[in-house]
Design an enzyme around this catalytic site. Structure first.
Site, mmCIF file in Angstrom:
data_model
loop_
_atom_site.group_PDB
_atom_site.id
_atom_site.type_symbol
_atom_site.label_atom_id
_atom_site.label_comp_id
_atom_site.label_asym_id
_atom_site.label_seq_id
_atom_site.Cartn_x
_atom_site.Cartn_y
_atom_site.Cartn_z
ATOM 1 N N HIS A 81 49.366 -39.060 15.100
ATOM 2 C CA HIS A 81 48.257 -39.799 15.708
ATOM 3 C C HIS A 81 47.849 -39.210 17.060
ATOM 4 C CE1 HIS A 81 45.595 -43.118 16.485
ATOM 5 N NE2 HIS A 81 46.233 -43.431 17.597
ATOM 6 N N TYR A 98 45.409 -47.548 12.577
ATOM 7 C CA TYR A 98 45.273 -46.166 12.097
ATOM 8 C C TYR A 98 44.144 -45.972 11.090
ATOM 9 C CZ TYR A 98 49.747 -45.762 14.434
ATOM 10 O OH TYR A 98 50.747 -45.800 15.366
ATOM 11 N N ALA A 99 43.138 -46.822 11.107
ATOM 12 C CA ALA A 99 41.970 -46.650 10.234
ATOM 13 C C ALA A 99 40.994 -45.718 10.952
ATOM 14 C CB ALA A 99 41.335 -47.999 9.910
ATOM 15 N N ASN A 100 41.371 -44.452 10.997
ATOM 16 C CA ASN A 100 40.612 -43.429 11.709
ATOM 17 C C ASN A 100 40.604 -42.163 10.871
ATOM 18 O OD1 ASN A 100 40.678 -45.032 14.291
ATOM 19 N ND2 ASN A 100 42.855 -44.596 14.099
ATOM 20 N N ASP A 150 38.664 -47.135 14.199
ATOM 21 C CA ASP A 150 38.831 -48.578 14.270
ATOM 22 C C ASP A 150 38.597 -49.042 15.704
ATOM 23 O OD1 ASP A 150 41.257 -48.121 15.725
ATOM 24 O OD2 ASP A 150 42.407 -48.085 13.868
ATOM 25 N N HIS A 163 26.833 -27.568 10.761
ATOM 26 C CA HIS A 163 28.030 -27.090 10.075
ATOM 27 C C HIS A 163 29.193 -26.947 11.058
ATOM 28 C CE1 HIS A 163 30.159 -23.740 7.678
ATOM 29 N NE2 HIS A 163 30.592 -24.919 7.308
#
Length: 129
Positions: free
Chosen positions: A96, A118-120, A28, A20
């Site tokens: 970012h 920016y595929a994060n 990316d 947890h």
């Protein structure tokens, strides 16, 4: 041998160690990977596996109580932004550079083959009860 779900032994083992509040960065191929967290690199070729494939595979196995992405994704990669907004009701957006700083505290980093910017997303694990 596992019958279904995530078959990659390094990724499956890394997920089993999470608790947890732990962070999981799905990134990316261009994201800076911080020193410290366990890294499972799934990138094979540009675009394979995609950010969406990795995200959906992890969401099928994890309880997630929060997610954070870079606000730059909205303009630079609308497809990834739409995907994230569909998957998370309370998605937080930060610059970012802040996402990169936050990712240093992640327990696990999963690198996809995604080659669009920016595929994060940084996930925060929840509990199933």
């Amino acid at each position: 041998m596992k019958r279904s779900g995530i078959l990659n032994r390094h990724l499956s083992g890394g997920l089993a160690e999470l608790g947890h509040g732990d962070g999981v960065l799905i990134c990316d191929v261009g994201m800076s990977i911080p020193r410290g967290p366990r890294v499972v690199d799934l990138a094979f070729r540009a675009g394979t596996p995609s950010f969406a494939e990795v995200l959906d595979g992890l969401l099928a196995e994890l309880v997630v109580e929060g997610a954070t992405a870079a606000h730059e994704v909205r303009e630079a990669n609308p497809g990834a932004a739409r995907l994230l907004e569909e998957r998370f009701r309370d998605l937080a957006f930060v610059p970012h550079e802040e996402l990169k700083a936050l990712s240093a505290g992640a327990r696990l980093v999963v690198r996809s083959g995604e080659a669009r910017p920016y595929a994060n997303v940084l996930l925060r694990c929840g509990v199933f009860f």
